[in-house]
Design a protein around this motif. Structure first.
Motif, PDB file in Angstrom:
ATOM      1  N   ILE A 240       7.502  -6.374   2.575  1.00 38.37           N
ATOM      2  CA  ILE A 240       6.509  -6.121   3.619  1.00 38.37           C
ATOM      3  C   ILE A 240       6.747  -4.756   4.254  1.00 38.37           C
ATOM      4  N   LYS A 241       7.983  -4.494   4.616  1.00 32.54           N
ATOM      5  CA  LYS A 241       8.273  -3.281   5.370  1.00 32.54           C
ATOM      6  C   LYS A 241       8.146  -2.032   4.506  1.00 32.54           C
ATOM      7  N   ARG A 242       8.691  -2.107   3.316  1.00 28.07           N
ATOM      8  CA  ARG A 242       8.793  -0.890   2.524  1.00 28.07           C
ATOM      9  C   ARG A 242       7.570  -0.679   1.637  1.00 28.07           C
ATOM     10  N   HIS A 243       7.083  -1.765   1.063  1.00 29.55           N
ATOM     11  CA  HIS A 243       6.049  -1.582   0.045  1.00 29.55           C
ATOM     12  C   HIS A 243       4.639  -1.811   0.575  1.00 29.55           C
ATOM     13  N   ILE A 244       4.474  -2.815   1.429  1.00 21.81           N
ATOM     14  CA  ILE A 244       3.110  -3.116   1.878  1.00 21.81           C
ATOM     15  C   ILE A 244       2.742  -2.256   3.074  1.00 21.81           C
ATOM     16  N   ARG A 245       3.611  -2.249   4.083  1.00 22.10           N
ATOM     17  CA  ARG A 245       3.218  -1.572   5.321  1.00 22.10           C
ATOM     18  C   ARG A 245       2.981  -0.084   5.105  1.00 22.10           C
ATOM     19  N   LYS A 246       3.801   0.517   4.277  1.00 24.27           N
ATOM     20  CA  LYS A 246       3.661   1.951   4.044  1.00 24.27           C
ATOM     21  C   LYS A 246       2.261   2.279   3.523  1.00 24.27           C
ATOM     22  N   ASN A 247       1.757   1.424   2.657  1.00 26.40           N
ATOM     23  CA  ASN A 247       0.421   1.661   2.124  1.00 26.40           C
ATOM     24  C   ASN A 247      -0.659   1.289   3.124  1.00 26.40           C
ATOM     25  N   ALA A 248      -0.388   0.255   3.912  1.00 28.79           N
ATOM     26  CA  ALA A 248      -1.388  -0.180   4.889  1.00 28.79           C
ATOM     27  C   ALA A 248      -1.576   0.859   5.979  1.00 28.79           C
ATOM     28  N   MET A 249      -0.540   1.675   6.207  1.00 28.11           N
ATOM     29  CA  MET A 249      -0.626   2.686   7.264  1.00 28.11           C
ATOM     30  C   MET A 249      -1.680   3.749   6.963  1.00 28.11           C
ATOM     31  N   ILE A 250      -1.952   3.973   5.683  1.00 25.91           N
ATOM     32  CA  ILE A 250      -2.808   5.107   5.338  1.00 25.91           C
ATOM     33  C   ILE A 250      -4.227   4.962   5.892  1.00 25.91           C
ATOM     34  N   PRO A 251      -4.931   3.843   5.579  1.00 25.88           N
ATOM     35  CA  PRO A 251      -6.255   3.712   6.203  1.00 25.88           C
ATOM     36  C   PRO A 251      -6.157   3.601   7.720  1.00 25.88           C
ATOM     37  N   THR A 252      -5.066   3.003   8.202  1.00 28.80           N
ATOM     38  CA  THR A 252      -4.938   2.819   9.647  1.00 28.80           C
ATOM     39  C   THR A 252      -4.869   4.155  10.369  1.00 28.80           C
ATOM     40  N   ILE A 253      -4.155   5.112   9.759  1.00 30.61           N
ATOM     41  CA  ILE A 253      -4.025   6.407  10.415  1.00 30.61           C
ATOM     42  C   ILE A 253      -5.381   7.101  10.536  1.00 30.61           C
TER      43      ILE A 253
END
Ligand SMILES: Nc1ncnc2c1ncn2[C@@H]1O[C@H](COP(=O)(O)OP(=O)(O)OP(=O)(O)O)[C@@H](O)[C@H]1O
Ligand code: SF4
Ligand SMILES: [Mg+2]
Lengths: 520, 358
Positions: free
Chosen positions: B272-285
């Motif tokens: 979750i922390k390393r693989h999913i969240r990092k990618n989820a941050m992109i649209p969020t930003i």
């Protein structure tokens, strides 16, 4: 009974054993019976090919073996999967309770605590003993992490103990090296010769900048002990300096984690056995080991803050191993490639990276799910060569999934033919091609252009008539019966078991079995 | 290395953007009757006749020339920091001076609201996004949809009623001040030298200036004043970021590379922390940038409702009393902030997503 003794016989050489594996997808349109109690064994060091039409359940088999079936909607309903000696489906019934009211109304009640423990078990098995290569390398690599880091992640997860051992051993031996060097240098009487020896030694330790200092030490002191100490000091000063004490403490901690895992596994196995004595014994053993954990409390606190520093030598070692691995999979510039992001690499390179990643922690088994389907023909040949060579070099088993019989012919030792969620025939590769038994296998082979048949004249290739059945309402009995030319009455009524015809040639077809009375 | 050039290029691109913005502002000015434009330049008590004063003002402002030339006059004034004149009781005569007084307050509200919402939305979105359809997720969904649906001014009024001091008699929750940026009673007596005409120095932010000068009671008082406006602003963006973070998490969870990570034996927490969240941050930003920019619209309403002396409050006051140069000036500043926010978002975006080609 029969199976049992047979299982014992081949135990020593079997690496993966799948027993009565049943995987289903609980969808809104009904239950997809994707795997119908399949049996599968893969021996150490062999390449086992799994072949079948699209949708027959090859990928579901692979994902089930890794316990990666997407959930929801999919779940492994029952069965056993032995990876080495560990059944990764230990405690399967406790993970979730499935209540089937009707095809479209299924209640799944998950047990979070058990799932957590099972995930822990899986994280120790996956990547460590068994790895997987996926069909689409472009999708399978994380786009925002450098490929080197993605490979190193695997190494750091599973090889910490080995790496710490190697580093500690090396650091211990350095001290001996200093001593022998100092003895030798002191025994050289000629000044120039001694200076030359010092220069060479400094170069070998890449501390050439400190050559002057080392020479002065030899001039100043005569007592070997002092010289060794001074040199040690300089070398440590020049290198980043591994903190031996902390690293060896870290290694103890990693070993403790390993023991904890083994004890947990034992408990899980005992719990699935229902023998109260054994369960109690396993539980006490686990608690004993947990008690040891308290002695690591201070280490864990330190690790939380400066864990990066403690692990720095491990990370360096992992980085070197990443370069080695990239070399192994024939990537020309390992250092540069390690720093790239996946999108900067071609499909073939990406698949090589995937392979390097899968091999990073020396797994005993590799699952390759159509690893070359997304690649062009030349790259495909290279990747296949690579997998075959690595299999020979490392001796790990490979489960090779493809729908291409030609690839099977050049890659595999043994072959399983799948049809609609069943393995219908299994034999070594020559037997399958020369003496297929199951009507479906025969049909598949007729659809294959073969040099010996094409030679000279044009041959019209046949295809297996009919289409793949819907797995929500699969045909009764033998699932192949609606398309089978040899269909008999019993075929619709009873499912044929995968039966050994001798020499490990197994077929699931009533043509070759005596179904208690009726038959041929 | 490449990133530096990218930032440099984006900074250079800022020049035409800002020029375009100024042209647009000038078109707005041109659309206004000249008589209104020159009003603040005319002294009604002077003995010089109105006609002559008006002609002089028009000449000074360059409006006796054709529009393109008049635009150059405007640009020249802008470059000298001259945004025009205004006349409102209690405010300076220069628009620029009024904006300088109000601007820090708005930035303070925006920054507090953004930081607070990011600090809540990212971890919360990670948590619920990793457990789609759980109870926490359902609650989060209701929370964020409500945030979308509730207009900021209504929420502001509700917060005032529930938490505002002395609005409802006997309301135990009514403990917070709901108007202004500090209470008159909290001003130290005698008025210190850093407190002139209701403006504090050096930062113009009561909270920080009180802290700098060691006036703790005033600091607490100012802090209390900022709570309700910040909460109002936070809810809106929080809801947006949360929704995108959740969606990003769910989307990333279904990607093949997550399966790869699991197949490597990465523990679930790290997946979750390393693989999913990092990618989820992109649209969020991306959406975070838009939302923070959108805050500027919200801030006008919120400052108005809470009478918080920022740019939004200033603008509404200006609108109500026909201060055309003031309104044009604040609009220009809002435009500049928007442009800068976009720049920052693009840079952060490039930093998080290696696939972006600069
Ligand atoms: N997520 C899912 N939801 C529902 N059904 C699924 C899902 N994944 C697979 N199935 C079903 O399981 C069956 C087997 O699928 P699987 O992907 O294993 O086929 P395959 O043999 O790998 O085919 P291919 O050669 O196309 O990769 C199919 O009938 C498919 O409909
Ligand atoms: S069991 Fe019957 S239907 Fe199935 S393959 Fe054999 S003959 Fe055909
Ligand atoms: Mg497949």
């Amino acid at each position: 009974m029969m199976q049992n003794t047979e299982g014992k016989k081949s135990e020593s050489e079997t690496y993966l054993r799948v027993e009565k594996l049943k995987t289903q997808f609980f969808t809104a349109r009904g239950i997809v019976k994707a795997l119908d109690e399949i049996d599968l064994t893969i021996r150490k060091g062999e390449i086992y090919g799994l072949v079948g039409e699209s949708g027959c359940g090859k990928s579901v088999t692979a994902q089930s073996i890794m316990y990666l079936v997407p959930d929801p909607p999919g779940r492994i309903v029952s069965g056993k999967i032995y990876v080495g000696n560990v059944n990764i489906l230990t405690g399967l019934e406790q993970l979730a309770k499935i209540t089937v009211k009707s095809e479209t109304n299924v209640k799944i009640k998950r047990n979070k605590r058990m799932i957590k423990r099972h995930n822990y078990l899986l994280s120790r098995i996956r990547g460590d003993r068994i790895s997987m290569i996926f069909q689409e390398p472009t999708l399978a690599l994380n786009p925002v992490i450098r490929v080197g880091d993605q490979i190193a992640e695997n190494i750091l997860l599973h090889l910490k103990v080995d790496m710490a051992n190697a580093i500690l051993r090396r650091e211990m031996s350095t001290r001996k090296d200093y001593e022998s060097f100092v003895q030798k240098a002191l025994s050289i009487g000629d000044k120039d010769a001694r200076n030359k020896a010092i220069r060479e030694w400094c170069e070998s330790y890449s501390i050439s900048d400190a050559e002057e200092l080392v020479r002065n030490i030899f001039l100043t002191y005569q007592d070997p002990e002092t010289v060794v100490k001074s040199i040690e000091f300089i070398v440590n000063e020049r290198k980043s300096g591994t903190n031996i004490n902390r690293l060896s403490r870290a290694r103890e901690y990693y070993l403790y984690q390993q023991r904890l895992f083994e004890a947990t596994l034992n408990l899980m196995e005992a719990e699935s056995g229902k023998n109260q004595d054994e369960i109690d014994r396993a539980r006490t053993a686990l608690n004993e080991i947990k008690k040891e954990g308290s002695s690591f409390l201070s280490f864990r606190i330190i690790n939380k803050f400066i864990g990066k520093r403690i692990e720095a030598p491990l990370r360096d070692a992992a980085k070197r191993r990443v370069h080695e691995l990239l070399n192994l999979v024939n990537i020309a510039e390992p250092e540069r490639t390690a720093l790239s992001y996946p999108h900067e690499l071609s499909g073939g390179m990406q698949q090589r990276v995937m392979i390097a990643m899968a091999l990073a922690s020396n797994p005993q088994m590799l699952i390759a799910d159509e690893p070359t389907t997304a690649l062009d023909v030349t790259t495909q040949a290279q990747i296949l060569d690579l997998i075959r060579n690595l299999n020979r070099q490392m001796g790990s088993s490979v489960l090779f999934i493809t729908h291409d019989l030609a690839v099977i012919a050049q890659m595999c030792n043994r072959v399983g033919v799948m049809y609609a969620g069943n393995i219908v025939e299994e034999a070594d590769v020559n037997t399958i091609f020369d003496n297929p038994k199951h009507p479906y296998t025969i049909g598949l082979l007729k659809a294959l252009p073969r040099a010996d048949r094409i030679a000279g004249k044009m041959v019209k290739l046949e295809t297996v008539a009919g289409s793949v059945p819907n797995l929500i309402t699969p045909p009764t009995g033998c699932r192949f019966h609606p398309r089978c030319k040899f269909k008999m009455d019993i075929c619709e009524k009873k499912k044929p078991e995968l039966d050994d015809l001798g020499d490990g040639h197994k077929v699931a077809c009533w043509l070759y079995q005596e179904p208690g009375g009726s038959g041929k | 290395m490449e990133l530096r050039y990218f930032i440099l290029r984006r900074l250079l691109l800022l020049i035409p953007t800002v020029l375009g913005l100024s042209i647009f502002m000038f078109i707005l000015i041109e659309a206004v009757p000249k008589a209104i434009l020159v009003t603040p330049y005319i002294n009604p008590h002077s003995r010089i006749p109105y006609i002559i004063q008006e002609a002089n003002a028009l000449k000074i402002l360059g409006f006796n020339y054709p529009p393109p030339i008049a635009y150059l006059f405007y640009l020249d004034r802008l470059l000298h920091g001259n945004l025009g004149l205004m006349s409102m009781p209690g405010y300076p005569n220069s628009v620029a001076a009024a904006i300088v007084d109000a601007f820090p307050n708005t930035i303070q509200l925006t920054i507090f609201a953004s930081l607070l919402s990011i600090a809540i939305a990212i971890p919360l979105g990670t948590y619920i996004g990793a457990r789609p359809n759980s109870i926490a997720d359902q609650a989060g969904r209701v929370f964020s949809l409500t945030g979308y649906a509730i207009p900021a001014f209504w929420l502001a009024l509700m917060l005032q009623i529930v938490f505002g001091k002395n609005i409802l008699l006997g309301n135990p929750l009514g403990v917070l001040p709901f108007s202004g940026s500090f209470s008159a009673s909290a001003i130290p007596n005698p008025t210190p030298s850093w407190f002139v005409n209701g403006i504090t120095y050096p930062t113009h932010l009561v909270i920080f200036d009180a802290l700098i000068h060691g006036d703790f009671p005033l600091f607490v008082d100012a802090l209390k004043h900022i709570i309700l406006p910040v909460l109002t602003l936070t809810y809106g963006i929080l809801a947006g970021i949360l929704r995108f973070m959740r969606a990003g998490m769910v989307d990333a969870s279904n990607q093949e590379y997550v399966k790869t990570a699991r197949s490597k034996g990465v523990p679930e927490k790290l997946v979750i922390k390393r693989h999913i969240r990092k990618n989820a941050m992109i649209p969020t930003i991306t959406v975070m940038g838009l939302l923070v920019a959108g805050l500027l619209g919200g801030v006008v309403l919120v400052e108005y409702v809470f009478a918080y002396p920022g740019m939004g409050y200033l603008t509404t006051q200006g609108i109500l009393s026909y201060q055309i140069w003031l309104v044009i000036g604040t609009t220009l500043i809002f435009g500049l902030i928007l442009v800068l926010t976009n720049l920052i978002v693009d840079v952060v975006y490039a930093l998080t997503d290696p696939r972006i080609r600069y």
